[in-house]
Design an enzyme around this catalytic site. Structure first.
Site, short mmCIF file in Angstrom:
data_model
loop_
_atom_site.label_atom_id
_atom_site.label_comp_id
_atom_site.label_asym_id
_atom_site.label_seq_id
_atom_site.Cartn_x
_atom_site.Cartn_y
_atom_site.Cartn_z
N SER A 66 -1.84 0.33 -5.83
CA SER A 66 -2.75 -0.54 -5.07
C SER A 66 -4.17 0.03 -5.04
CB SER A 66 -2.22 -0.78 -3.66
OG SER A 66 -2.22 0.41 -2.93
N SER A 67 -4.30 1.34 -4.83
CA SER A 67 -5.66 1.89 -4.71
C SER A 67 -6.41 1.76 -6.03
CB SER A 67 -5.62 3.35 -4.24
OG SER A 67 -4.94 4.15 -5.16
N ALA B 45 -5.92 -0.58 -8.34
CA ALA B 45 -6.25 -2.00 -8.55
C ALA B 45 -7.48 -2.38 -7.72
CB ALA B 45 -5.05 -2.87 -8.19
N ASP C 34 -2.90 4.90 -13.51
CA ASP C 34 -3.03 3.70 -12.65
C ASP C 34 -4.31 2.89 -12.96
OD1 ASP C 34 -0.76 4.72 -11.53
OD2 ASP C 34 -1.42 4.52 -9.46
N VAL D 16 0.84 -1.21 0.00
CA VAL D 16 0.00 0.00 0.00
C VAL D 16 0.87 1.26 0.00
CG1 VAL D 16 -1.70 1.29 1.39
CG2 VAL D 16 -1.85 -1.19 1.21
#
Ligand code: PMV
Length: 327
Positions: free
Chosen positions: A115-116, A118, A159, A109
């Site tokens: 990560s956010s 995904a 992202d 994280v």
């Protein structure tokens, strides 16, 4: 109607062009083989319950009000973007139901690996499947991008794009996403400084610099674009040596705009010394991760050098698959 659905989406590594991509330049980004999973389940009541082990937060939203179960005061801020995404999807699907959304992720994280995004992409896909909302991949990207804007302020969208479509892409804000056909393997070592940082704050720092010194920063952004363009050629010709050099150049530009630090630099130099073809920070900087490109026979030595220098290394490769519904 289904009672549950599960979807997953990959983490990413920005190979070249982070930050400059916020200011209109292109970036090259690839999906890697670490994934976030979201499991959606219908509830009998109208509440929306969200839990995420990775950020130790859970709670439920009822009539827009949040009731924390785990994670204290910060849980609401962390879970709200996903709640809004879920609310949006429920409205779109015209289904008046409640849901449980369980998020699981092996992606570090706040480390620059997306990560956010995904999590947002996997959440949108699992809810889409559960509610038969009929979203396309493009819609899933758009929804996840909205969630990312709540978290990061002014993100470029790179992202959620890579997490949705997978593979290797050339991303430029506002333009159609271009998939790059990369025949060669891209053996990579990721080094995590284990220092968490806020992507939003790093974006704001660069934005401030661009506002104060537009003439100087415009030039740096232009060089960033040239580095990406030369790297596309290198990728098309499977020329890893040039690609490595471009990564080194890119790292220097990121140092110039103040997003590297001594922790990242230490790992970058250790990787180069151990035989990497190129190494740079990846993502927003200020902590988080760096990435090194190396021939397969040097991967272990590079990973070892990163570990010896205080980082946490893992070896990875590009993955073709973006978001997917799990059976
Ligand atoms: O989410 P991170 O830390 O991988 O950073 C994203 C890359 C930036 O270019 C810094 C921001 C953006 O939205 O493109």
């Amino acid at each position: 109607m289904k009672t549950q659905a599960k979807a997953s989406a990959p983490a990413k590594v920005i190979l070249l062009g982070e930050h400059f991509v916020v200011h209109g330049a292109p970036a090259i980004v690839l999906a890697i083989d670490k994934r976030a999973t979201a499991q959606a389940q219908l509830r009998r009541d109208k509440q929306i319950f969200i839990s995420s082990k990775a950020i130790s937060s859970s709670g439920y939203f009822s009539n827009g009000k949040f009731h924390v179960q785990e994670g204290g005061k910060q849980a609401k801020t962390k879970l709200e973007p996903i709640y809004k995404l879920a609310r949006n999807l429920l409205n779109l699907s015209k289904k008046d139901v409640g849901i449980n959304l369980k998020i699981d992720s092996s992606i570090p994280v706040a480390a620059g690996l997306g990560s956010s995004a995904a999590v947002a992409v996997a959440s949108a896909a699992s809810l889409n499947h559960l509610l038969d909302a009929g979203l396309t991949k493009d819609d899933i990207f758009t929804m996840a991008f909205e969630a990312e804007k709540i978290i990061h302020g002014n993100p470029s969208g790179v992202d959620p794009a890579i997490s949705t479509y997978g593979g290797v892409i050339l991303y430029r804000r506002g333009e159609k996403i271009r998939k790059l056909d990369v025949a060669v393997d891209l053996p990579l070592v990721i080094g995590d400084t284990k220092i968490e940082r806020s992507t939003g704050k790093m974006i704001a720092h660069v934005g401030d610099l661009v506002n104060r010194y537009p003439v100087v920063s415009d030039k740096i952004i232009q060089v960033g674009e040239a580095v990406v363009n030369r790297s596309i050629q290198a990728l098309e010709h499977s020329d890893l040596e040039t690609l490595g050099e471009m990564m080194n150049l890119n790292h220097a530009l990121l140092c110039a705009i103040g997003v590297s630090n001594e922790h990242l630099d230490r790992l970058v130099y250790a990787a180069r010394k151990a035989g990497a073809l190129g190494a740079k920070l990846t993502g927003a900087g200020g902590g988080g991760c760096m990435v090194a490109l190396a021939y397969p026979e040097n991967l272990d030595a590079v990973a070892e050098a990163i570990n010896q220098s205080g980082g946490e290394a893992f070896i990875t490769e590009k993955t073709v698959e973006g978001v997917r519904v799990e059976s």
